[in-house]
Scaffold this motif. Sequence first.
Motif, short mmCIF file in Angstrom:
data_model
loop_
_atom_site.label_atom_id
_atom_site.label_comp_id
_atom_site.label_asym_id
_atom_site.label_seq_id
_atom_site.Cartn_x
_atom_site.Cartn_y
_atom_site.Cartn_z
N ARG A 187 -15.58 63.42 -43.28
CA ARG A 187 -14.18 63.79 -43.51
C ARG A 187 -13.94 64.51 -44.78
N GLN A 188 -14.68 63.92 -45.83
CA GLN A 188 -14.72 64.62 -47.21
C GLN A 188 -15.42 65.80 -47.08
N ARG A 189 -16.44 66.24 -46.47
CA ARG A 189 -17.02 67.55 -46.24
C ARG A 189 -16.05 68.47 -45.73
N LEU A 190 -14.88 68.27 -44.74
CA LEU A 190 -13.97 69.01 -44.42
C LEU A 190 -12.93 69.52 -45.50
N ALA A 191 -12.69 68.12 -46.36
CA ALA A 191 -12.01 68.61 -47.48
C ALA A 191 -12.54 69.62 -48.53
N LEU A 192 -13.79 69.41 -48.63
CA LEU A 192 -14.65 70.09 -49.68
C LEU A 192 -14.76 71.57 -49.30
N LEU A 193 -14.47 71.86 -48.02
CA LEU A 193 -14.65 73.20 -47.48
C LEU A 193 -13.36 73.95 -47.81
N GLY A 194 -12.23 73.18 -48.26
CA GLY A 194 -11.04 73.96 -48.51
C GLY A 194 -9.96 73.67 -47.50
N MET A 195 -10.21 72.43 -46.44
CA MET A 195 -9.38 72.47 -45.24
C MET A 195 -8.25 71.55 -45.81
N PRO A 196 -6.95 72.07 -45.39
CA PRO A 196 -5.65 71.36 -45.63
C PRO A 196 -5.77 69.84 -45.13
N ALA A 197 -5.03 68.98 -45.67
CA ALA A 197 -4.86 67.54 -45.38
C ALA A 197 -4.37 67.85 -43.92
N GLY A 198 -3.39 68.52 -43.71
CA GLY A 198 -2.44 68.87 -42.51
C GLY A 198 -3.35 69.32 -41.28
N THR A 199 -4.21 70.17 -41.73
CA THR A 199 -5.31 70.55 -40.62
C THR A 199 -6.11 69.43 -40.11
N ILE A 200 -6.84 68.54 -41.08
CA ILE A 200 -7.74 67.49 -40.78
C ILE A 200 -6.80 66.75 -39.83
N ALA A 201 -5.66 66.25 -39.97
CA ALA A 201 -5.01 65.42 -39.31
C ALA A 201 -4.72 65.84 -38.01
N ALA A 202 -4.50 67.26 -37.95
CA ALA A 202 -4.28 67.73 -36.51
C ALA A 202 -5.57 67.65 -35.71
N VAL A 203 -6.79 68.11 -36.49
CA VAL A 203 -8.17 67.88 -35.71
C VAL A 203 -8.09 66.30 -35.21
N GLU A 204 -8.06 65.42 -35.90
CA GLU A 204 -7.94 63.98 -35.58
C GLU A 204 -7.01 63.61 -34.64
N ARG A 205 -5.68 64.28 -34.35
CA ARG A 205 -4.80 63.73 -33.50
C ARG A 205 -5.28 64.54 -32.03
N SER A 206 -5.53 65.75 -32.14
CA SER A 206 -5.86 66.55 -30.94
C SER A 206 -7.34 65.99 -30.20
N GLY A 207 -8.32 65.93 -31.47
CA GLY A 207 -9.79 65.73 -30.77
C GLY A 207 -10.39 67.07 -30.71
N ARG A 208 -9.80 68.26 -30.95
CA ARG A 208 -10.55 69.46 -30.92
C ARG A 208 -10.44 70.21 -32.08
N PRO A 209 -11.32 71.34 -32.42
CA PRO A 209 -11.38 72.23 -33.52
C PRO A 209 -10.27 72.80 -33.73
N HIS A 210 -9.80 73.02 -35.00
CA HIS A 210 -8.67 74.13 -35.28
C HIS A 210 -9.40 74.97 -36.27
N ASN A 211 -9.81 76.23 -35.88
CA ASN A 211 -10.54 77.09 -37.07
C ASN A 211 -9.49 78.14 -37.09
N VAL A 212 -8.28 77.91 -36.99
CA VAL A 212 -7.44 79.12 -37.14
C VAL A 212 -6.17 78.23 -37.97
N ILE A 213 -6.03 78.98 -39.17
CA ILE A 213 -5.02 78.39 -40.22
C ILE A 213 -3.98 79.29 -40.59
N THR A 214 -2.71 78.87 -40.54
CA THR A 214 -1.56 79.55 -40.95
C THR A 214 -1.32 79.60 -42.49
N VAL A 215 -1.72 80.61 -43.11
CA VAL A 215 -1.30 80.48 -44.65
C VAL A 215 0.06 80.85 -45.00
N SER A 216 0.65 79.88 -45.87
CA SER A 216 2.07 79.67 -46.00
C SER A 216 2.20 79.70 -47.52
#
Length: 490
Positions: A187-216
């Motif tokens: 999980r720490q590796r995902l954060a170091l790759l620049g992944m937002p905490a919301g994206t990591i949480a979505a991966v944990e909830r859905s159980g599948r990768p999310h490689n598309v991110i919306t920049v806001s």
Amino acid sequence: MTFDLSHRARLGLAAAAIALAAGGIGYGIARLDRDQAPQQAAENGRKILYWYDPMVPSQHFDKPGKSPFMDMQLIPKYADGAAGEAGVKIDPARVQNLGVRVATAQRGLLSSGLSATGTIDFNQRDVAIVQARAAGFVQRVYARAPGDVVGAGAPLADLLVPEWAGAQAEYLAVRRTRDAALTRAARQRLALLGMPAGTIAAVERSGRPHNVITVSTPTGGMIKTLGVRQGMTVTAGQTLAEVNGLGTVWLNAAVPEAMAGRLRPGQAATAMLAAWPGERFAGRVAMILPDVQAESRTLTVRIELANRGGRLRPGMFASVDFGGASRSALLVPSEAVIRTGKRNLVMLALSQGRYQPAEVQTGSDAGGQTEILAGLAEGEKVVASGQFLLDSEASLSGVEARPIAGATTATVASPALYEAVGRIERIDAKGVTLDHGAVPALKWPAMTMTFRLGSPALARGFKAGDRVRFGFDQPPEGPTLLRMTREGVR
């Protein structure tokens, strides 16, 4: 013989007659000269001292005629305009032709505020930079353009980040092993790759990768720059947009350097804009920039204003008033002051049509009024229009300006020659002890001293610690208070 005697007698009689006639003519001429002499010495009942050329007033002549210096007639100098009497006398008809207007020096409230102009600018401290957290491709852009005003969290683009897909798949696999230490590391590796905490949480909830991110946008405001377009490739750390907040704006006012000492950070200021007539926007001085504009000799004063509803738009022109308490001062119209560069003069309007220049020490200017610190007394009349021509006439006539120390106060009700501001240290039967500032007219530094009371009533209502503005003179008995008011109160 008889004929000869008779002939001689007739000749003698003729000679006597001629002598008598000549004597009569001489007497008549002498009498005529005596009759005309008073007319040369006086004109309309005014005694003439001498004649002079107004262009060379130092040269005197004992009779009228044409000037040897200029092609003009000499002008008589009358006894009623002699140097022994103050000022120069001007004919009322000439005064009327000059359009002379007279004003009275009187006490009034002088605003200590300062007005300036400036323009609205963005608050450069409220800027958000939107960058790509990882390398990827732009899959979609939203309908945004520079200049758009957006709220916080407004989407700008969808990025496909291939690197994140593999890292998220590994993380999901480790989670399934239920090894807590490995799961934390993944999980720490995902954060170091620049992944937002919301994206990591979505991966944990859905159980599948999310490689598309919306920049806001992280904050609301105006999009100043937008560097993302459909189909482009972005790198990690690339700036995609710049957003400037509009909750507060800056008003950059140009203030003359001579007035800079009257301003300080935190001072209240009020702005008025043509776009919102009659409305005043309150703010405070955030900073006085350290550099001076060499062309205009002005300092930039930065005022921060709240921008409710986004009505204050960068680029708008505004006038600003820096607040300040009014104070009592001796005032004359600003147009009455003649500023020579070396000294300041006013033209006094004396009695019987006389005028005399007087040197004064000036203070602040506000609202077309100038503060007089010394050299003029309340109630004296000054010329507010046409004074330059009168001053020229006085100079040609050799009239000296009244010095500051020569100001008279015999005819005024409150004859305060000198003014200062101070704090009351003690009040007793002997007088008032004041810790006061410098008195430039007397070349006094700031000091603490006791002043006699011109009237016991002056000290009523005052107590130690009060800040006051006071006026005093210097009779032989010592400095004497003639006026005292609380600072800011007339």
